[in-house]
Write a protein that holds these residues in place. Structure first.
Motif, PDB file in Angstrom:
ATOM      1  N   LYS A 223       0.820  -1.211   0.000  1.00  0.00           N
ATOM      2  CA  LYS A 223       0.000   0.000   0.000  1.00  0.00           C
ATOM      3  C   LYS A 223       0.855   1.263   0.000  1.00  0.00           C
ATOM      4  O   LYS A 223       0.408   2.329  -0.435  1.00  0.00           O
ATOM      5  N   ALA A 224       2.093   1.137   0.509  1.00  0.00           N
ATOM      6  CA  ALA A 224       3.025   2.263   0.518  1.00  0.00           C
ATOM      7  C   ALA A 224       3.962   2.231  -0.697  1.00  0.00           C
ATOM      8  O   ALA A 224       4.964   2.941  -0.734  1.00  0.00           O
ATOM      9  N   SER A 225       3.615   1.396  -1.694  1.00  0.00           N
ATOM     10  CA  SER A 225       4.393   1.249  -2.936  1.00  0.00           C
ATOM     11  C   SER A 225       5.809   0.743  -2.693  1.00  0.00           C
ATOM     12  O   SER A 225       6.768   1.176  -3.331  1.00  0.00           O
ATOM     13  N   ILE A 226       5.924  -0.201  -1.755  1.00  0.00           N
ATOM     14  CA  ILE A 226       7.223  -0.791  -1.425  1.00  0.00           C
ATOM     15  C   ILE A 226       7.172  -2.285  -1.723  1.00  0.00           C
ATOM     16  O   ILE A 226       6.232  -2.976  -1.345  1.00  0.00           O
ATOM     17  N   GLU A 227       8.204  -2.779  -2.396  1.00  0.00           N
ATOM     18  CA  GLU A 227       8.303  -4.201  -2.692  1.00  0.00           C
ATOM     19  C   GLU A 227       8.810  -4.951  -1.467  1.00  0.00           C
ATOM     20  O   GLU A 227       9.666  -4.459  -0.728  1.00  0.00           O
ATOM     21  N   THR A 228       8.290  -6.165  -1.248  1.00  0.00           N
ATOM     22  CA  THR A 228       8.716  -7.010  -0.138  1.00  0.00           C
ATOM     23  C   THR A 228       9.325  -8.294  -0.670  1.00  0.00           C
ATOM     24  O   THR A 228       8.750  -8.939  -1.557  1.00  0.00           O
ATOM     25  N   TRP A 229      10.495  -8.659  -0.134  1.00  0.00           N
ATOM     26  CA  TRP A 229      11.093  -9.955  -0.444  1.00  0.00           C
ATOM     27  C   TRP A 229      11.125 -10.782   0.833  1.00  0.00           C
ATOM     28  O   TRP A 229      11.532 -10.284   1.889  1.00  0.00           O
ATOM     29  N   ILE A 230      10.712 -12.028   0.749  1.00  0.00           N
ATOM     30  CA  ILE A 230      10.788 -12.951   1.884  1.00  0.00           C
ATOM     31  C   ILE A 230      11.866 -13.979   1.554  1.00  0.00           C
ATOM     32  O   ILE A 230      11.742 -14.737   0.589  1.00  0.00           O
ATOM     33  N   VAL A 231      12.931 -13.972   2.348  1.00  0.00           N
ATOM     34  CA  VAL A 231      14.140 -14.742   2.023  1.00  0.00           C
ATOM     35  C   VAL A 231      14.501 -15.680   3.173  1.00  0.00           C
ATOM     36  O   VAL A 231      14.054 -15.500   4.304  1.00  0.00           O
ATOM     37  N   ASN A 232      15.346 -16.639   2.883  1.00  0.00           N
ATOM     38  CA  ASN A 232      15.782 -17.610   3.891  1.00  0.00           C
ATOM     39  C   ASN A 232      17.016 -17.081   4.624  1.00  0.00           C
ATOM     40  O   ASN A 232      18.136 -17.192   4.144  1.00  0.00           O
ATOM     41  N   GLY A 233      16.782 -16.528   5.811  1.00  0.00           N
ATOM     42  CA  GLY A 233      17.872 -15.953   6.585  1.00  0.00           C
ATOM     43  C   GLY A 233      18.781 -16.969   7.228  1.00  0.00           C
ATOM     44  O   GLY A 233      19.855 -16.619   7.733  1.00  0.00           O
ATOM     45  N   LEU A 234      18.402 -18.247   7.236  1.00  0.00           N
ATOM     46  CA  LEU A 234      19.261 -19.276   7.817  1.00  0.00           C
ATOM     47  C   LEU A 234      20.485 -19.538   6.939  1.00  0.00           C
ATOM     48  O   LEU A 234      21.510 -20.007   7.427  1.00  0.00           O
ATOM     49  N   LYS A 235      20.366 -19.224   5.673  1.00  0.00           N
ATOM     50  CA  LYS A 235      21.474 -19.467   4.745  1.00  0.00           C
ATOM     51  C   LYS A 235      22.490 -18.335   4.807  1.00  0.00           C
ATOM     52  O   LYS A 235      22.129 -17.175   4.998  1.00  0.00           O
ATOM     53  N   ASP A 236      23.760 -18.677   4.646  1.00  0.00           N
ATOM     54  CA  ASP A 236      24.799 -17.653   4.586  1.00  0.00           C
ATOM     55  C   ASP A 236      24.603 -16.805   3.330  1.00  0.00           C
ATOM     56  O   ASP A 236      24.090 -17.287   2.314  1.00  0.00           O
ATOM     57  N   HIS A 237      25.015 -15.556   3.400  1.00  0.00           N
ATOM     58  CA  HIS A 237      24.968 -14.624   2.256  1.00  0.00           C
ATOM     59  C   HIS A 237      23.548 -14.412   1.736  1.00  0.00           C
ATOM     60  O   HIS A 237      23.354 -14.136   0.552  1.00  0.00           O
ATOM     61  N   PHE A 238      22.537 -14.518   2.601  1.00  0.00           N
ATOM     62  CA  PHE A 238      21.156 -14.471   2.109  1.00  0.00           C
ATOM     63  C   PHE A 238      20.776 -13.109   1.540  1.00  0.00           C
ATOM     64  O   PHE A 238      19.929 -13.029   0.656  1.00  0.00           O
TER      65      PHE A 238
END
Length: 254
Positions: A223-238
């Motif tokens: 709604k605020a015109s911002i893209e969201t990425w959901i990533v795997n933080g358990l992995k190195d260099h995520f």
């Protein structure tokens, strides 16, 4: 060129690497990536983990309600959490600062302006704001969202370029693949309503949010015109892998 601003939300399961204590190695991994990217990106962090940090050091005697115990643990653990960030980041030439917020802060224009001004000054002077909920006065994130909603509200207020939510999966999986154990990531999506139909209601071991709260956060960001990425933080260099397009993660379009 102006740097792009990323709001990085780190959940408890990422910070503990799904163990019972904060992982210094994971915090160092995050710091190394930020140091590598600092010429092109500026970072604001929303971090959970205060309660997990406290559990490493204390076991409280109590007769009170469970939520009050968690508030007390958060009060004990927050300084430890910040110390671990500070020590690991400082070795990488990064400086940290603490900001404690509650939902009421987002409802008052004066408070909103103060948040923006403070964080902008910190970032301009190369201090990374590390934000958590003020758990002593508010219990919303302890009960419901593991800081997902707090991250989204902050991202919207600051008009960041990207909301990056680190969790313990390769983004959001299709419901059918989750049921049969194949775990197929939904990579790109625009319609939040389509995503809601795919989300299962389970919650992770340390976190309180699950995927539903991440979808709700993405809705606020969208709604605020911002893209969201959901990533795997358990992995190195995520972070760097996501930015370089070499990891599986879910992108929810602005």
């Amino acid at each position: 060129m102006a740097k792009k601003r990323i709001l990085l939300k780190i959940g408890s399961n990422t910070l503990t690497k799904e163990t019972n204590q904060i992982s210094r190695g994971k915090i160092e991994d995050i710091g190394r990536q930020i140091a590598e990217l600092k010429d092109s990106y500026e970072f604001i962090i929303v971090s959970s983990g205060a309660i997990a940090a406290a559990k490493q050091f204390v076991k409280l005697e109590h007769n009170g309600q469970e939520i009050n115990i968690k508030q007390a643990l958060a009060a004990i653990g927050q300084p430890h959490l910040m110390r671990i960030f500070q020590e690991n980041f400082r070795e990488l030439g990064l400086f940290t600062s603490q900001c404690l917020l509650s939902y009421s802060d987002f409802e008052k224009p004066e408070s909103q302006e103060n948040i923006k001004n403070t964080i902008n000054i910190l970032v301009a002077n190369n201090f990374i704001p590390i934000i958590n909920e003020n758990d002593t006065v508010s219990t919303d994130e302890i009960q419901f969202g593991d800081n997902d909603k707090l991250a989204a509200l902050t991202a919207a207020l600051l008009q960041v370029d990207l909301l990056l939510i680190a969790t313990n999966t390769d983004g959001i999986y299709t419901k059918s693949s989750f049921k049969n154990g194949e775990f197929q990531t939904i990579t790109d999506i625009s319609q939040i309503t389509d995503l809601e139909q795919e989300v299962h209601s389970g919650k992770s071991s340390h976190g309180t949010g699950g995927m539903q709260s991440k979808v709700e956060a993405a809705t606020i960001a969208q709604k605020a015109s911002i893209e969201t990425w959901i990533v795997n933080g358990l992995k190195d260099h995520f972070i760097t892998d996501a930015l370089n397009g070499i990891s599986k993660h879910t992108k929810i379009k602005a």
